[in-house]
Design an enzyme around this catalytic site. Structure first.
Site, PDB file in Angstrom:
ATOM      1  N   GLY A 129       0.763  -1.244   0.000  1.00 25.29           N
ATOM      2  CA  GLY A 129       0.000   0.000   0.000  1.00 25.29           C
ATOM      3  C   GLY A 129       0.791   1.289   0.000  1.00 25.29           C
ATOM      4  N   GLU A 160       4.461   3.800   6.045  1.00 27.55           N
ATOM      5  CA  GLU A 160       3.211   3.042   5.919  1.00 27.55           C
ATOM      6  C   GLU A 160       2.138   3.904   5.271  1.00 27.55           C
ATOM      7  OE1 GLU A 160       2.011   0.122   6.237  1.00 27.55           O
ATOM      8  OE2 GLU A 160       2.885  -0.995   7.900  1.00 27.55           O
ATOM      9  N   ASP A 161       1.199   3.266   4.581  1.00 28.18           N
ATOM     10  CA  ASP A 161       0.051   3.984   4.047  1.00 28.18           C
ATOM     11  C   ASP A 161      -0.970   4.248   5.154  1.00 28.18           C
ATOM     12  OD1 ASP A 161      -0.398   1.252   4.329  1.00 28.18           O
ATOM     13  OD2 ASP A 161      -1.518   1.035   2.459  1.00 28.18           O
ATOM     14  N   ASP A 213      -3.698   0.834  11.555  1.00 30.75           N
ATOM     15  CA  ASP A 213      -4.941   0.678  12.327  1.00 30.75           C
ATOM     16  C   ASP A 213      -4.648   0.026  13.677  1.00 30.75           C
ATOM     17  OD1 ASP A 213      -4.744  -1.869  11.119  1.00 30.75           O
ATOM     18  OD2 ASP A 213      -6.460  -1.535   9.811  1.00 30.75           O
ATOM     19  N   PHE A 270     -13.382   1.809   6.241  1.00 33.14           N
ATOM     20  CA  PHE A 270     -12.492   1.298   5.200  1.00 33.14           C
ATOM     21  C   PHE A 270     -12.265   2.348   4.108  1.00 33.14           C
ATOM     22  CE2 PHE A 270     -11.119  -1.430   1.720  1.00 33.14           C
ATOM     23  CZ  PHE A 270     -10.161  -2.173   2.384  1.00 33.14           C
ATOM     24  N   VAL A 271     -11.008   2.556   3.773  1.00 36.08           N
ATOM     25  CA  VAL A 271     -10.660   3.544   2.743  1.00 36.08           C
ATOM     26  C   VAL A 271      -9.842   2.902   1.622  1.00 36.08           C
ATOM     27  CG1 VAL A 271     -10.781   5.609   4.204  1.00 36.08           C
ATOM     28  CG2 VAL A 271      -8.657   4.285   4.134  1.00 36.08           C
TER      29      VAL A 271
END
Ligand code: HPA
Ligand code: MG
Length: 178
Positions: free
Chosen positions: A47, A101-102, A105, A154-155
C-alpha cells in the site's frame, strides 16, 4: 464523487489536494528532524508505494529506500511462528530507520516489523504513516509522524486497495454507508 470497486460503493473522503498538503506537511517535519541523520526509509508494501514516492520527492535530502513486506511462516516446533521482512537486505545496524506506511490501524503488523528491526540493532525506529486510525490503535509505540487521523472506516485509493483494486485512484475514498 462516487466510485464502485467490485461489490462496494465508496464516497470521496480526501481529495488529491488534501493528500498533497498532508504529505508536504509530513515531509517538512521529517526534513527538520532528520537533517544529518541519513535515515533509511523502509516502505512497507504494497500500500505505501504511492505515498512513499510522493514523500521522498518532498524531502530536502536524498534518502536510501528499501521496500519490504512482512512474511509469517511456521518455523520449527520450538521457534513457532516466524516473522521475516522480505527484501530488507541492507546492513541496517546503527541506522536511523523510518518505517513508511500507508495506514496504521491496530498496529499488529507494525509491532512485528519494529521488533525485527530492533533485533538488528538499529540506532532508532520511527513511523511515518499517511493515515492513522487512532481509535483502533492498540499498541504503546507512538506513531510519531502521521498525516491524518481518520475514523475506523475502510478507505481506498492512493495506494490503498479493496481486494487488490482501487490503488490507482488519485483521491482517497471511504466506504459508503448502508
Ligand atoms: N483500507 C485499505 N487497506 C487497509 C485499511 C483500509 O482502510 N486498513 C488497513 N489496511
Ligand atoms: Mg490491502
Amino acid at each position: 464523487m462516487k466510485v464502485k470497486i467490485k461489490d462496494k460503493d465508496f464516497d470521496i473522503f480526501l481529495t488529491d489536494k488534501e493528500i498533497e498538503t498532508a504529505v508536504s506537511t509530513l515531509a517538512k517535519k521529517i526534513n527538520t528532524d532528520y537533517t544529518d541523520k541519513d535515515p533509511l526509509l523502509v516502505a512497507v508494501l504494497n500500500g505505501s508505494f504511492i505515498f512513499c514516492a510522493d514523500l521522498i520527492r518532498h524531502l530536502n535530502f536524498d534518502p536510501e529506500i528499501s521496500f519490504t513486506k512482512l512474511a509469517s511462516y511456521q518455523g520449527s516446533e520450538s521457534t513457532g511462528k516466524v516473522n521475516e521482512l522480505i527484501g530488507l537486505t541492507e546492513d541496517i545496524k546503527g541506522r536511523h530507520i523510518l518505517i513508511v506506511e500507508d495506514i496504521i490501524d491496530t498496529g499488529n503488523t507494525l509491532e512485528k516489523i519494529i521488533k525485527i528491526l530492533n533485533e538488528k540493532e538499529v540506532a532508532s525506529v520511527e513511523i511515518v504513516s499517511l493515515l492513522f486510525k487512532s481509535e483502533v490503535y492498540k499498541k504503546k509505540t507512538p506513531v510519531r509522524y502521521f498525516g491524518l487521523d481518520i475514523p475506523n472506516k475502510f478507505v481506498i485509493g492512493y495506494g490503498l486497495d479493496y481486494d487488490g483494486r482501487g490503488r490507482s485512484l488519485r483521491h482517497i475514498y471511504q466506504i459508503a454507508e448502508g
